[in-house]
Design a protein around this motif. Sequence first.
Motif, PDB file in Angstrom:
ATOM      1  N   ARG A 169      24.411  67.032  21.665  1.00 53.48           N
ATOM      2  CA  ARG A 169      24.946  66.627  22.970  1.00 53.48           C
ATOM      3  C   ARG A 169      26.394  66.173  22.853  1.00 53.48           C
ATOM      4  NH1 ARG A 169      20.192  63.449  26.356  1.00 53.48           N
ATOM      5  NH2 ARG A 169      18.427  64.677  25.602  1.00 53.48           N
ATOM      6  N   GLU A 170      27.202  67.056  22.267  1.00 57.09           N
ATOM      7  CA  GLU A 170      28.613  66.734  22.064  1.00 57.09           C
ATOM      8  C   GLU A 170      29.497  67.963  22.254  1.00 57.09           C
ATOM      9  OE1 GLU A 170      28.012  63.348  18.537  1.00 57.09           O
ATOM     10  OE2 GLU A 170      28.534  65.424  18.037  1.00 57.09           O
ATOM     11  N   LEU A 171      30.718  67.713  22.694  1.00 58.71           N
ATOM     12  CA  LEU A 171      31.799  68.677  22.601  1.00 58.71           C
ATOM     13  C   LEU A 171      32.696  68.151  21.492  1.00 58.71           C
ATOM     14  CD1 LEU A 171      32.719  69.047  26.392  1.00 58.71           C
ATOM     15  CD2 LEU A 171      31.123  70.450  25.065  1.00 58.71           C
ATOM     16  N   VAL A 172      32.884  68.943  20.451  1.00 59.96           N
ATOM     17  CA  VAL A 172      33.634  68.462  19.288  1.00 59.96           C
ATOM     18  C   VAL A 172      34.941  69.257  19.177  1.00 59.96           C
ATOM     19  CG1 VAL A 172      33.577  67.934  16.840  1.00 59.96           C
ATOM     20  CG2 VAL A 172      31.441  67.911  18.165  1.00 59.96           C
ATOM     21  N   PHE A 173      36.052  68.565  19.378  1.00 58.39           N
ATOM     22  CA  PHE A 173      37.373  69.183  19.259  1.00 58.39           C
ATOM     23  C   PHE A 173      37.784  69.143  17.789  1.00 58.39           C
ATOM     24  CE2 PHE A 173      36.993  68.164  23.649  1.00 58.39           C
ATOM     25  CZ  PHE A 173      37.840  69.018  24.341  1.00 58.39           C
ATOM     26  N   ARG A 174      38.116  70.315  17.242  1.00 65.39           N
ATOM     27  CA  ARG A 174      38.407  70.435  15.819  1.00 65.39           C
ATOM     28  C   ARG A 174      39.711  71.200  15.582  1.00 65.39           C
ATOM     29  NH1 ARG A 174      33.990  69.846  12.140  1.00 65.39           N
ATOM     30  NH2 ARG A 174      32.061  69.165  13.167  1.00 65.39           N
ATOM     31  N   ASP A 175      40.249  71.053  14.377  1.00 66.20           N
ATOM     32  CA  ASP A 175      41.387  71.860  13.973  1.00 66.20           C
ATOM     33  C   ASP A 175      40.943  73.323  13.975  1.00 66.20           C
ATOM     34  OD1 ASP A 175      42.869  73.393  11.683  1.00 66.20           O
ATOM     35  OD2 ASP A 175      44.173  71.717  12.187  1.00 66.20           O
ATOM     36  N   PRO A 176      41.712  74.240  14.598  1.00 62.10           N
ATOM     37  CA  PRO A 176      41.245  75.623  14.729  1.00 62.10           C
ATOM     38  C   PRO A 176      41.204  76.409  13.427  1.00 62.10           C
ATOM     39  CG  PRO A 176      43.497  75.429  15.495  1.00 62.10           C
ATOM     40  CD  PRO A 176      43.020  74.032  15.230  1.00 62.10           C
ATOM     41  N   HIS A 177      41.792  75.867  12.362  1.00 62.52           N
ATOM     42  CA  HIS A 177      41.799  76.560  11.069  1.00 62.52           C
ATOM     43  C   HIS A 177      40.872  75.895  10.055  1.00 62.52           C
ATOM     44  CE1 HIS A 177      45.119  78.948  12.563  1.00 62.52           C
ATOM     45  NE2 HIS A 177      45.767  77.847  12.874  1.00 62.52           N
ATOM     46  N   THR A 178      41.028  74.589   9.871  1.00 62.00           N
ATOM     47  CA  THR A 178      40.216  73.875   8.883  1.00 62.00           C
ATOM     48  C   THR A 178      38.890  73.405   9.451  1.00 62.00           C
ATOM     49  OG1 THR A 178      41.130  71.695   9.405  1.00 62.00           O
ATOM     50  CG2 THR A 178      42.343  73.048   7.806  1.00 62.00           C
ATOM     51  N   MET A 179      38.809  73.296  10.770  1.00 60.39           N
ATOM     52  CA  MET A 179      37.655  72.779  11.494  1.00 60.39           C
ATOM     53  C   MET A 179      37.436  71.283  11.278  1.00 60.39           C
ATOM     54  SD  MET A 179      36.570  75.128  13.428  1.00 60.39           S
ATOM     55  CE  MET A 179      37.159  76.819  13.616  1.00 60.39           C
ATOM     56  N   ALA A 180      38.479  70.583  10.827  1.00 59.36           N
ATOM     57  CA  ALA A 180      38.398  69.123  10.722  1.00 59.36           C
ATOM     58  C   ALA A 180      38.260  68.523  12.117  1.00 59.36           C
ATOM     59  CB  ALA A 180      39.648  68.574  10.040  1.00 59.36           C
ATOM     60  N   VAL A 181      37.416  67.505  12.246  1.00 55.83           N
ATOM     61  CA  VAL A 181      37.171  66.876  13.547  1.00 55.83           C
ATOM     62  C   VAL A 181      38.403  66.109  14.010  1.00 55.83           C
ATOM     63  CG1 VAL A 181      35.793  65.161  14.791  1.00 55.83           C
ATOM     64  CG2 VAL A 181      34.694  66.690  13.138  1.00 55.83           C
ATOM     65  N   LYS A 182      38.797  66.347  15.262  1.00 53.17           N
ATOM     66  CA  LYS A 182      39.898  65.610  15.878  1.00 53.17           C
ATOM     67  C   LYS A 182      39.394  64.618  16.926  1.00 53.17           C
ATOM     68  CE  LYS A 182      42.938  67.661  13.401  1.00 53.17           C
ATOM     69  NZ  LYS A 182      43.646  66.902  12.346  1.00 53.17           N
ATOM     70  N   LYS A 183      38.399  65.032  17.687  1.00 55.64           N
ATOM     71  CA  LYS A 183      37.793  64.111  18.652  1.00 55.64           C
ATOM     72  C   LYS A 183      36.400  64.599  19.009  1.00 55.64           C
ATOM     73  CE  LYS A 183      38.451  61.747  23.072  1.00 55.64           C
ATOM     74  NZ  LYS A 183      39.332  61.552  24.259  1.00 55.64           N
ATOM     75  N   THR A 184      35.464  63.668  19.102  1.00 57.97           N
ATOM     76  CA  THR A 184      34.096  63.975  19.507  1.00 57.97           C
ATOM     77  C   THR A 184      33.852  63.398  20.895  1.00 57.97           C
ATOM     78  OG1 THR A 184      33.289  63.967  17.221  1.00 57.97           O
ATOM     79  CG2 THR A 184      31.658  63.645  18.962  1.00 57.97           C
ATOM     80  N   VAL A 185      33.371  64.248  21.800  1.00 56.37           N
ATOM     81  CA  VAL A 185      33.139  63.832  23.180  1.00 56.37           C
ATOM     82  C   VAL A 185      31.639  63.915  23.466  1.00 56.37           C
ATOM     83  CG1 VAL A 185      33.678  64.266  25.607  1.00 56.37           C
ATOM     84  CG2 VAL A 185      35.407  64.732  23.841  1.00 56.37           C
ATOM     85  N   PRO A 186      30.935  62.788  23.487  1.00 56.36           N
ATOM     86  CA  PRO A 186      29.513  62.807  23.826  1.00 56.36           C
ATOM     87  C   PRO A 186      29.332  63.196  25.300  1.00 56.36           C
ATOM     88  CG  PRO A 186      30.141  60.737  22.772  1.00 56.36           C
ATOM     89  CD  PRO A 186      31.407  61.432  23.153  1.00 56.36           C
ATOM     90  N   VAL A 187      28.236  63.881  25.595  1.00 57.24           N
ATOM     91  CA  VAL A 187      27.933  64.245  26.972  1.00 57.24           C
ATOM     92  C   VAL A 187      26.523  63.777  27.316  1.00 57.24           C
ATOM     93  CG1 VAL A 187      29.490  66.220  26.940  1.00 57.24           C
ATOM     94  CG2 VAL A 187      27.097  66.558  26.313  1.00 57.24           C
ATOM     95  N   THR A 188      26.261  63.619  28.613  1.00 56.90           N
ATOM     96  CA  THR A 188      24.952  63.131  29.029  1.00 56.90           C
ATOM     97  C   THR A 188      24.012  64.251  29.452  1.00 56.90           C
ATOM     98  OG1 THR A 188      25.768  62.790  31.286  1.00 56.90           O
ATOM     99  CG2 THR A 188      25.906  60.920  29.772  1.00 56.90           C
ATOM    100  N   CYS A 189      24.520  65.481  29.511  1.00 51.93           N
ATOM    101  CA  CYS A 189      23.647  66.606  29.819  1.00 51.93           C
ATOM    102  C   CYS A 189      23.029  67.142  28.529  1.00 51.93           C
ATOM    103  CB  CYS A 189      24.422  67.709  30.547  1.00 51.93           C
ATOM    104  SG  CYS A 189      25.636  68.560  29.512  1.00 51.93           S
ATOM    105  N   ARG A 190      22.083  68.080  28.676  1.00 55.47           N
ATOM    106  CA  ARG A 190      21.393  68.626  27.512  1.00 55.47           C
ATOM    107  C   ARG A 190      21.657  70.126  27.386  1.00 55.47           C
ATOM    108  NH1 ARG A 190      16.283  68.876  28.133  1.00 55.47           N
ATOM    109  NH2 ARG A 190      16.173  68.274  30.342  1.00 55.47           N
ATOM    110  N   GLY A 191      22.050  70.533  26.168  1.00 53.82           N
ATOM    111  CA  GLY A 191      22.187  71.957  25.899  1.00 53.82           C
ATOM    112  C   GLY A 191      23.519  72.562  26.275  1.00 53.82           C
TER     113      GLY A 191
END
Length: 393
Positions: free
Chosen positions: A176-198
């Motif tokens: 239940r997250e949208l995870v913003f990552r570096d487009p090359h290394t995929m290192a996490v930049k910000k995690t956005v929890p959401v209240t919906c499912r799927g």
Amino acid sequence: MTGPTPRTVRRTALLAVAGVLLATGCGGGGHHDEAADRTPRPHASSHTPDDGLPGMPPLLDPHDLYAADRPNALSPVVKDFPSRVYVPNTNSDTVSVIDPKTYKVIETIKVGRQPQHVVPSWDLKTLWVNNDLGHSLTPLNPATGKTGKPVAVHDPYNLYFTPDGRYAVVMASKDRELVFRDPHTMAVKKTVPVTCRGVNHADFSPDGRYFIVSCEFSGELLKVDTAAMKVTGQQKLPFKGAMPQDVKIASDGKTWYVADMMADGVWVLDGDKFTEPRLMRTGKGAHGLYVSRDSKSMYISNRGEGTISVLDLPSRKLVKKWKLPHGGSPDMGGVSADGKVLWLSGRYNSEVYAVDTGSGRQLARIPVGSGPHGLAVYPQPGRYSLGHTGIFR
């Protein structure tokens, strides 16, 4: 849409120089307590169409989002790549590689557990195989067909890229997250929890300022501010048991379509206002949405009845329905570079369908592994990729 203002001309000139450069990721933010989340209310966009996301390459035609996707208009980056169809088999943990000229599987690649989608990177150089239950992304070089070392990424059900190329956005469905990552290394930049499912599918507004996400298991839609990396709108679809799937904006940049496999059709939405959408019935198990190379039609796969509906985008009317011989379960896919063939995975039939976009005639039915899902036709026309199985602008 109004003509360019002096301010727009200056911005366009700057973007022409700097817009295609990838900016470095910024911002922190880790995981948050879901109980602390607040459900935001729908709201209208505060940005004009000309006020684009900084760093986003300007649209070739402000009246046609897919103007860069004309037949065989391949970027110099991909013009020498061999034409292939990459099919992730969720139950076999493999990717079947099809030669579209012969309609034959020429290679089967072992990847991580439960590959869901094969996703072209923003810069077009890499195909990322989303190993959802394997918690990894397998990079595949489309020039050579070779895979690289898997990158650890938790719950990568689907993958998108912001229009400025600054971030990859992982749709972490179970987390239940949208995870913003570096487009090359995929290192996490910000995690956005959401209240919906799927959380599963998405598309971006013409100005790149926001994107709309479908939430399959709670029947909801999210509206997300791209730059702020923040959910700004959330609504429940007005259908009991709704299961929204693919999301696609029309070529005019005004109308959004969201496939719903339980409502048996597509929701027609005003993305800027984010008001309640209306349902257009297409067929049982509506699932994937794909735009033709002339920007005039949208192909809608109806997985539950083995058909493909054709929507005329200018008139917003359904004009054709093609039925696969002997049925099938058409799911996700894409359109060939020349626009003549629609490729779709047969999710429950361990096969792939090739359909003539002129007549609707089935050209081939190709056996693959078990549970084929988000196949990618590659290369395709376009300057950059927004992700999924290939959304190009």
